[in-house]
Design a protein around this motif. Structure first.
Motif, PDB file in Angstrom:
ATOM      1  N   LYS A 268     -12.177   7.053  14.141  1.00  0.00           N
ATOM      2  CA  LYS A 268     -11.132   7.672  13.334  1.00  0.00           C
ATOM      3  C   LYS A 268     -10.309   6.601  12.625  1.00  0.00           C
ATOM      4  CE  LYS A 268     -10.557  11.540  16.568  1.00  0.00           C
ATOM      5  NZ  LYS A 268      -9.604  12.213  17.479  1.00  0.00           N
ATOM      6  N   PRO A 269      -9.808   6.922  11.424  1.00  0.00           N
ATOM      7  CA  PRO A 269      -8.894   5.986  10.762  1.00  0.00           C
ATOM      8  C   PRO A 269      -7.529   6.043  11.431  1.00  0.00           C
ATOM      9  CG  PRO A 269      -9.107   7.980   9.467  1.00  0.00           C
ATOM     10  CD  PRO A 269     -10.078   8.114  10.616  1.00  0.00           C
ATOM     11  N   LYS A 270      -6.714   5.030  11.199  1.00  0.00           N
ATOM     12  CA  LYS A 270      -5.357   5.056  11.733  1.00  0.00           C
ATOM     13  C   LYS A 270      -4.561   6.176  11.073  1.00  0.00           C
ATOM     14  CE  LYS A 270      -4.098   0.521  13.518  1.00  0.00           C
ATOM     15  NZ  LYS A 270      -3.175  -0.626  13.354  1.00  0.00           N
TER      16      LYS A 270
ATOM     17  N   SER B 207      -8.965  16.518   6.026  1.00  0.00           N
ATOM     18  CA  SER B 207      -9.839  15.451   6.515  1.00  0.00           C
ATOM     19  C   SER B 207     -11.299  15.832   6.338  1.00  0.00           C
ATOM     20  CB  SER B 207      -9.548  15.189   8.001  1.00  0.00           C
ATOM     21  OG  SER B 207     -10.412  14.209   8.510  1.00  0.00           O
ATOM     22  N   THR B 208     -12.085  14.928   5.809  1.00  0.00           N
ATOM     23  CA  THR B 208     -13.530  15.131   5.673  1.00  0.00           C
ATOM     24  C   THR B 208     -14.242  13.939   6.294  1.00  0.00           C
ATOM     25  OG1 THR B 208     -13.635  14.008   3.536  1.00  0.00           O
ATOM     26  CG2 THR B 208     -13.202  16.386   3.512  1.00  0.00           C
ATOM     27  N   PRO B 209     -15.454  14.154   6.870  1.00  0.00           N
ATOM     28  CA  PRO B 209     -16.180  13.043   7.493  1.00  0.00           C
ATOM     29  C   PRO B 209     -16.347  11.846   6.574  1.00  0.00           C
ATOM     30  CG  PRO B 209     -17.223  15.131   8.032  1.00  0.00           C
ATOM     31  CD  PRO B 209     -16.168  15.439   7.008  1.00  0.00           C
ATOM     32  N   GLY B 210     -16.764  12.097   5.322  1.00  0.00           N
ATOM     33  CA  GLY B 210     -16.948  11.002   4.383  1.00  0.00           C
ATOM     34  C   GLY B 210     -15.649  10.310   4.045  1.00  0.00           C
ATOM     35  N   GLY B 211     -14.594  11.118   3.859  1.00  0.00           N
ATOM     36  CA  GLY B 211     -13.285  10.554   3.565  1.00  0.00           C
ATOM     37  C   GLY B 211     -12.752   9.720   4.705  1.00  0.00           C
ATOM     38  N   ASN B 212     -12.954  10.181   5.918  1.00  0.00           N
ATOM     39  CA  ASN B 212     -12.512   9.428   7.092  1.00  0.00           C
ATOM     40  C   ASN B 212     -13.206   8.075   7.170  1.00  0.00           C
ATOM     41  OD1 ASN B 212     -10.635  11.217   8.057  1.00  0.00           O
ATOM     42  ND2 ASN B 212     -11.998  12.177   9.545  1.00  0.00           N
ATOM     43  N   LYS B 213     -14.478   8.051   6.881  1.00  0.00           N
ATOM     44  CA  LYS B 213     -15.217   6.789   6.931  1.00  0.00           C
ATOM     45  C   LYS B 213     -14.666   5.802   5.912  1.00  0.00           C
ATOM     46  CE  LYS B 213     -19.600   8.588   8.738  1.00  0.00           C
ATOM     47  NZ  LYS B 213     -21.055   8.764   8.494  1.00  0.00           N
ATOM     48  N   GLU B 214     -14.403   6.275   4.708  1.00  0.00           N
ATOM     49  CA  GLU B 214     -13.850   5.382   3.682  1.00  0.00           C
ATOM     50  C   GLU B 214     -12.483   4.841   4.098  1.00  0.00           C
ATOM     51  OE1 GLU B 214     -15.120   3.982   1.067  1.00  0.00           O
ATOM     52  OE2 GLU B 214     -17.038   4.957   1.470  1.00  0.00           O
TER      53      GLU B 214
ATOM     54  N   ILE C  68     -11.560   4.376   7.182  1.00  0.00           N
ATOM     55  CA  ILE C  68     -11.831   3.382   8.230  1.00  0.00           C
ATOM     56  C   ILE C  68     -12.221   2.053   7.597  1.00  0.00           C
ATOM     57  CG2 ILE C  68     -13.384   2.725  10.115  1.00  0.00           C
ATOM     58  CD1 ILE C  68     -13.574   5.712  10.829  1.00  0.00           C
ATOM     59  N   PHE C  69     -13.139   2.102   6.615  1.00  0.00           N
ATOM     60  CA  PHE C  69     -13.572   0.866   5.942  1.00  0.00           C
ATOM     61  C   PHE C  69     -12.373   0.156   5.302  1.00  0.00           C
ATOM     62  CE2 PHE C  69     -17.793   3.265   4.990  1.00  0.00           C
ATOM     63  CZ  PHE C  69     -18.164   3.146   6.307  1.00  0.00           C
ATOM     64  N   ASP C  70     -11.509   0.936   4.642  1.00  0.00           N
ATOM     65  CA  ASP C  70     -10.328   0.350   4.003  1.00  0.00           C
ATOM     66  C   ASP C  70      -9.385  -0.270   5.031  1.00  0.00           C
ATOM     67  OD1 ASP C  70     -11.195   1.011   1.479  1.00  0.00           O
ATOM     68  OD2 ASP C  70     -10.020   2.869   1.357  1.00  0.00           O
ATOM     69  N   MET C  71      -9.254   0.407   6.180  1.00  0.00           N
ATOM     70  CA  MET C  71      -8.404  -0.127   7.244  1.00  0.00           C
ATOM     71  C   MET C  71      -8.928  -1.463   7.746  1.00  0.00           C
ATOM     72  SD  MET C  71      -7.845   1.342  11.093  1.00  0.00           S
ATOM     73  CE  MET C  71      -9.569   0.943  11.457  1.00  0.00           C
ATOM     74  N   VAL C  72     -10.243  -1.541   7.938  1.00  0.00           N
ATOM     75  CA  VAL C  72     -10.850  -2.790   8.413  1.00  0.00           C
ATOM     76  C   VAL C  72     -10.633  -3.899   7.386  1.00  0.00           C
ATOM     77  CG1 VAL C  72     -13.010  -3.940   9.047  1.00  0.00           C
ATOM     78  CG2 VAL C  72     -12.560  -1.601   9.838  1.00  0.00           C
ATOM     79  N   ARG C  73     -10.835  -3.583   6.113  1.00  0.00           N
ATOM     80  CA  ARG C  73     -10.620  -4.586   5.058  1.00  0.00           C
ATOM     81  C   ARG C  73      -9.171  -5.094   5.081  1.00  0.00           C
ATOM     82  NH1 ARG C  73     -13.394  -0.290   1.802  1.00  0.00           N
ATOM     83  NH2 ARG C  73     -15.607  -0.852   1.752  1.00  0.00           N
ATOM     84  N   LYS C  74      -8.236  -4.174   5.228  1.00  0.00           N
ATOM     85  CA  LYS C  74      -6.819  -4.545   5.240  1.00  0.00           C
ATOM     86  C   LYS C  74      -6.488  -5.416   6.450  1.00  0.00           C
ATOM     87  CE  LYS C  74      -2.162  -2.571   5.072  1.00  0.00           C
ATOM     88  NZ  LYS C  74      -1.365  -1.306   5.006  1.00  0.00           N
ATOM     89  N   GLN C  75      -6.985  -5.033   7.615  1.00  0.00           N
ATOM     90  CA  GLN C  75      -6.718  -5.813   8.826  1.00  0.00           C
ATOM     91  C   GLN C  75      -7.363  -7.201   8.738  1.00  0.00           C
ATOM     92  OE1 GLN C  75      -4.748  -5.328  11.245  1.00  0.00           O
ATOM     93  NE2 GLN C  75      -4.382  -3.132  11.432  1.00  0.00           N
TER      94      GLN C  75
END
Length: 267
Positions: free
Chosen positions: A101-103, A114-121, A123-130
Motif C-alpha cells: 500500500k502507498p503511504k 483507490s484503484t490497484p493501478g493507481g495505488n502501484k503508481e 507506491i513507485f512515486d513514494m519510493v522515488r521520493k524516499q
C-alpha cells in the motif's frame, strides 16, 4: 538466519490440566543428524518448562525457517520451498521491501477513489521520493511491480533484519508490518521467486517439512506447478532510483527466476 540441512522430529506426551496431550518439536542442525536430535530434545524440554509456567524460557529464541533447502548460493543466501510450494530466496544481508500500500496522503487522500493501478503508481512515486531523501543518499533502490504492489531491493550496503535502523527504513517505505515482523524474528529478508499456486489456477499443496516419508503426491504436484508457472512473472522490473550498483549474482538469480524482465502476467 536459521535454515538447516538436518532435521529431527521429537515427540512426547504430557499431562495438561488432567488430559494427556501430544507434543512435537523440531530440531535443526547444519552439523549432523545427531546434533539435530539434541536440539529437538532440548526444545522439547523447554516447551515442557513453558507449559509448567516458565514464561521466559524462550526469551532468546530465534525462529527456525523450517523449509526444504533447494539451493545454497552462499552462507547468506539460500533458496527454500515454502509451505505452499513456492520457491523463496532467504537473505541475511540483501534487503527486500514488500510494499502493498502507498503511504496515507493525509485527509484529502482518504476521500480519493483507490484503484490497484493507481495505488502501484503512488507506491513507485513514494519510493522515488524516499530514495531522494538525504537520509538514504548513497543507496540504490531497484523497483519491481508485483501482483499486489511493489518489491524493492535496496543496494549499496549489507543490512541486518534485527537492526533498529533497518526496521526504521522499512517503516519509512511503508513496508507491510507483518513482513517486517517476520524478518526481525527470522533474522533475514525473504522474497518469493515463483508464483502463488492460486494465482495460476492451481490448488495449493500443504508442504510438510521435515517429512517422515517420501511424499509422492508432492512430487506429482510440483511437476504440474512448475509447468503451470511458465508464462507468469512474480515481479516486473520498473527502474533503479538513487545510486547505481549494478546487479550482484543474487540479484541476477532473483531477476531470472522471477522472470522480471518479461511482459508475462504477474502471479
Amino acid at each position: 538466519m536459521k535454515i538447516y540441512k538436518y532435521w529431527f522430529i521429537e515427540k512426547s506426551r504430557i499431562e495438561i490440566q488432567g488430559e494427556m496431550k501430544d507434543l512435537t518439536t523440531y530440531g535443526g542442525s547444519n552439523i549432523s543428524l545427531d546434533d539435530a536430535t539434541v536440539c529437538a530434545k532440548d526444545k522439547m524440554e523447554k516447551v515442557k518448562r513453558k507449559i509448567q509456567g516458565d514464561r521466559r524460557v524462550f526469551d532468546d529464541y530465534e525462529v527456525d525457517i523450517r523449509e526444504e533447502i533447494l539451493q545454497i548460493m552462499d552462507e547468506k543466501n539460500i533458496i527454500t520451498r515454502n509451505r505452499y510450494g513456492a520457491q523463496v530466496l532467504n537473505s541475511e544481508t540483501l534487503l527486500f521491501l514488500d510494499i502493498d500500500k502507498p503511504k496515507p496522503a493525509g485527509l484529502i487522500g482518504l476521500f480519493k477513489k483507490s484503484t490497484p493501478g493507481g495505488n502501484k503508481e503512488r507506491i513507485f512515486d513514494m519510493v522515488r521520493k524516499q530514495a531522494e531523501s538525504p537520509r538514504y543518499a548513497g543507496l540504490g533502490f531497484r523497483i519491481y511491480e508485483t501482483y499486489q504492489g511493489a518489491r524493492v531491493i535496496v543496494t549499496g550496503r549489507a543490512f541486518d533484519a534485527r537492526d533498529r535502523e533497518t526496521q526504521s527504513l522499512m517503516r519509512d517505505f511503508n513496508v507491510d508490518p507483518l513482513y517486517a515482523a517476520i524478518c526481525r524474528k527470522q533474522g533475514c529478508f525473504r522474497a518469493r521467486l515463483t508464483p502463488k499456486p492460486w494465482r495460476i489456477k492451481m490448488k495449493a499443496y500443504k508442504v510438510k517439512f521435515p517429512r517422515e516419508a517420501v511424499d509422492v503426491q508432492l512430487e506429482q504436484w510440483l511437476q504440474t506447478y512448475e509447468q503451470a508457472s511458465k508464462g507468469y512473472s512474480v515481479c516486473k522490473f520498473i527502474e533503479n532510483v538513487g545510486a547505481s550498483y549494478g546487479t550482484s549474482e543474487t540479484i541476477r538469480l532473483h531477476d531470472e527466476v522471477t522472470v522480471s524482465h518479461s511482459h508475462f502476467p504477474l502471479a
